[in-house]
Write a protein that holds these residues in place. Structure first.
Motif, PDB file in Angstrom:
ATOM      1  N   ALA A 103      -4.168  -1.438  19.816  1.00 50.75           N
ATOM      2  CA  ALA A 103      -4.528  -0.763  18.571  1.00 50.75           C
ATOM      3  C   ALA A 103      -4.932   0.689  18.790  1.00 50.75           C
ATOM      4  O   ALA A 103      -4.716   1.533  17.931  1.00 50.75           O
ATOM      5  CB  ALA A 103      -5.662  -1.517  17.873  1.00 50.75           C
ATOM      6  N   SER A 104      -5.473   1.007  19.952  1.00 53.34           N
ATOM      7  CA  SER A 104      -5.902   2.379  20.203  1.00 53.34           C
ATOM      8  C   SER A 104      -4.724   3.335  20.346  1.00 53.34           C
ATOM      9  O   SER A 104      -4.904   4.544  20.316  1.00 53.34           O
ATOM     10  CB  SER A 104      -6.764   2.431  21.460  1.00 53.34           C
ATOM     11  N   THR A 121      -2.280   8.023   7.936  1.00 53.06           N
ATOM     12  CA  THR A 121      -1.654   9.132   7.228  1.00 53.06           C
ATOM     13  C   THR A 121      -2.059   9.093   5.763  1.00 53.06           C
ATOM     14  O   THR A 121      -2.041   8.041   5.142  1.00 53.06           O
ATOM     15  CB  THR A 121      -0.118   9.016   7.325  1.00 53.06           C
ATOM     16  N   THR A 122      -2.412  10.239   5.210  1.00 48.97           N
ATOM     17  CA  THR A 122      -2.769  10.333   3.806  1.00 48.97           C
ATOM     18  C   THR A 122      -1.820  11.302   3.126  1.00 48.97           C
ATOM     19  O   THR A 122      -1.516  12.356   3.662  1.00 48.97           O
ATOM     20  CB  THR A 122      -4.208  10.852   3.645  1.00 48.97           C
ATOM     21  N   THR A 134      -4.704   0.074   7.013  1.00 47.24           N
ATOM     22  CA  THR A 134      -4.741  -0.219   8.436  1.00 47.24           C
ATOM     23  C   THR A 134      -3.546  -1.082   8.830  1.00 47.24           C
ATOM     24  O   THR A 134      -3.153  -1.970   8.084  1.00 47.24           O
ATOM     25  CB  THR A 134      -6.041  -0.977   8.773  1.00 47.24           C
ATOM     26  N   THR A 135      -3.000  -0.835  10.000  1.00 40.34           N
ATOM     27  CA  THR A 135      -1.884  -1.625  10.506  1.00 40.34           C
ATOM     28  C   THR A 135      -2.387  -2.969  11.000  1.00 40.34           C
ATOM     29  O   THR A 135      -3.381  -3.023  11.720  1.00 40.34           O
ATOM     30  CB  THR A 135      -1.207  -0.889  11.675  1.00 40.34           C
ATOM     31  N   PRO A 136      -1.727  -4.066  10.647  1.00 41.05           N
ATOM     32  CA  PRO A 136      -2.162  -5.372  11.144  1.00 41.05           C
ATOM     33  C   PRO A 136      -1.990  -5.449  12.661  1.00 41.05           C
ATOM     34  O   PRO A 136      -1.157  -4.758  13.234  1.00 41.05           O
ATOM     35  CB  PRO A 136      -1.246  -6.358  10.429  1.00 41.05           C
ATOM     36  N   LEU A 164       5.178   0.460  10.369  1.00 46.50           N
ATOM     37  CA  LEU A 164       4.694   1.687   9.723  1.00 46.50           C
ATOM     38  C   LEU A 164       5.820   2.425   9.005  1.00 46.50           C
ATOM     39  O   LEU A 164       5.641   2.938   7.905  1.00 46.50           O
ATOM     40  CB  LEU A 164       4.030   2.602  10.747  1.00 46.50           C
ATOM     41  N   HIS A 165       7.006   2.454   9.609  1.00 49.26           N
ATOM     42  CA  HIS A 165       8.151   3.129   8.986  1.00 49.26           C
ATOM     43  C   HIS A 165       8.555   2.411   7.695  1.00 49.26           C
ATOM     44  O   HIS A 165       8.783   3.054   6.665  1.00 49.26           O
ATOM     45  CB  HIS A 165       9.318   3.182   9.965  1.00 49.26           C
ATOM     46  N   SER A 166       8.636   1.103   7.744  1.00 50.47           N
ATOM     47  CA  SER A 166       9.010   0.333   6.546  1.00 50.47           C
ATOM     48  C   SER A 166       7.987   0.497   5.439  1.00 50.47           C
ATOM     49  O   SER A 166       8.331   0.659   4.271  1.00 50.47           O
ATOM     50  CB  SER A 166       9.144  -1.157   6.902  1.00 50.47           C
ATOM     51  N   ARG A 167       6.707   0.455   5.795  1.00 49.83           N
ATOM     52  CA  ARG A 167       5.662   0.619   4.796  1.00 49.83           C
ATOM     53  C   ARG A 167       5.718   2.014   4.185  1.00 49.83           C
ATOM     54  O   ARG A 167       5.595   2.163   2.967  1.00 49.83           O
ATOM     55  CB  ARG A 167       4.295   0.357   5.416  1.00 49.83           C
TER      56      ARG A 167
END
Length: 133
Positions: free
Chosen positions: A56-57, A63-64, A72-74, A123-126
Motif C-alpha cells: 500500500a505504501s 488524486t483530486t 482509497t484503493t482497496p 486506478l485506471h478503470s476507476r
C-alpha cells in the motif's frame, strides 16, 4: 510471498495464520504452482485470493479533480476480480478460437498475479469511470 506458506508476509519474522500450503521443497514465485509439491490439498486450486496490503505504501497519492475525489484503493482483490484472473489462466491453458475463426493455441505457462499491475489497472478503470472516458 513466502515460498513455503504461499502467503504474502512482510518478512520472515511475521507469523501467518492457517491454512498454509506447506510446500516442500519451497515453491518460489519463479515456478509454476502446478510444478510445486505442497501438503495442503487446497493449494493451488482453492487457495486464498491475493492481498496487496503490504504494498500500500507504493500507491500514488490520492488524486483530486474539480468534480470528484478518488477514494482509497482497496488492498484485497475482490472475489470477482480473482475469478476473472483464474478464468483467464484456464482459457490460456485450453486455447481459444474466436467466432470469426482466429485461433489461439494452448499456453500452459500460467500468468503470475502482480499486485502493482492490479492496482494500476484498478486506478485506471476507476478514473475512466469517474471522468466519463
Amino acid at each position: 510471498c513466502c515460498p513455503y506458506m504461499k502467503k504474502c508476509v512482510a518478512n520472515s519474522q511475521e507469523a501467518c495464520s492457517l491454512p498454509i500450503a506447506d510446500c516442500r521443497p519451497m515453491c518460489f514465485n519463479s515456478k509454476s504452482n502446478a510444478d510445486c509439491t505442497c501438503g495442503n490439498a487446497n493449494f493451488p486450486g482453492n487457495w486464498q485470493s491475493p492481498t496487496c496490503a503490504a504494498e500500500a505504501s507504493t500507491l500514488p497519492p490520492t488524486t483530486t479533480t474539480a468534480t470528484t475525489t478518488m477514494a482509497t484503493t482497496p488492498t484485497v482483490v475482490s472475489a470477482e476480480a480473482w475469478e476473472h484472473f483464474v478464468l483467464l489462466n484456464a482459457i490460456r491453458a485450453t486455447g481459444f478460437t474466436c467466432p470469426q475463426g482466429m485461433a489461439f493455441a494452448p499456453n500452459n505457462k500460467a500468468l503470475q498475479f502482480d499486485c502493482r499491475l492490479w492496482k494500476a489497472s484498478y486506478l485506471h478503470s476507476r478514473d475512466m469511470a469517474e471522468n466519463n472516458y
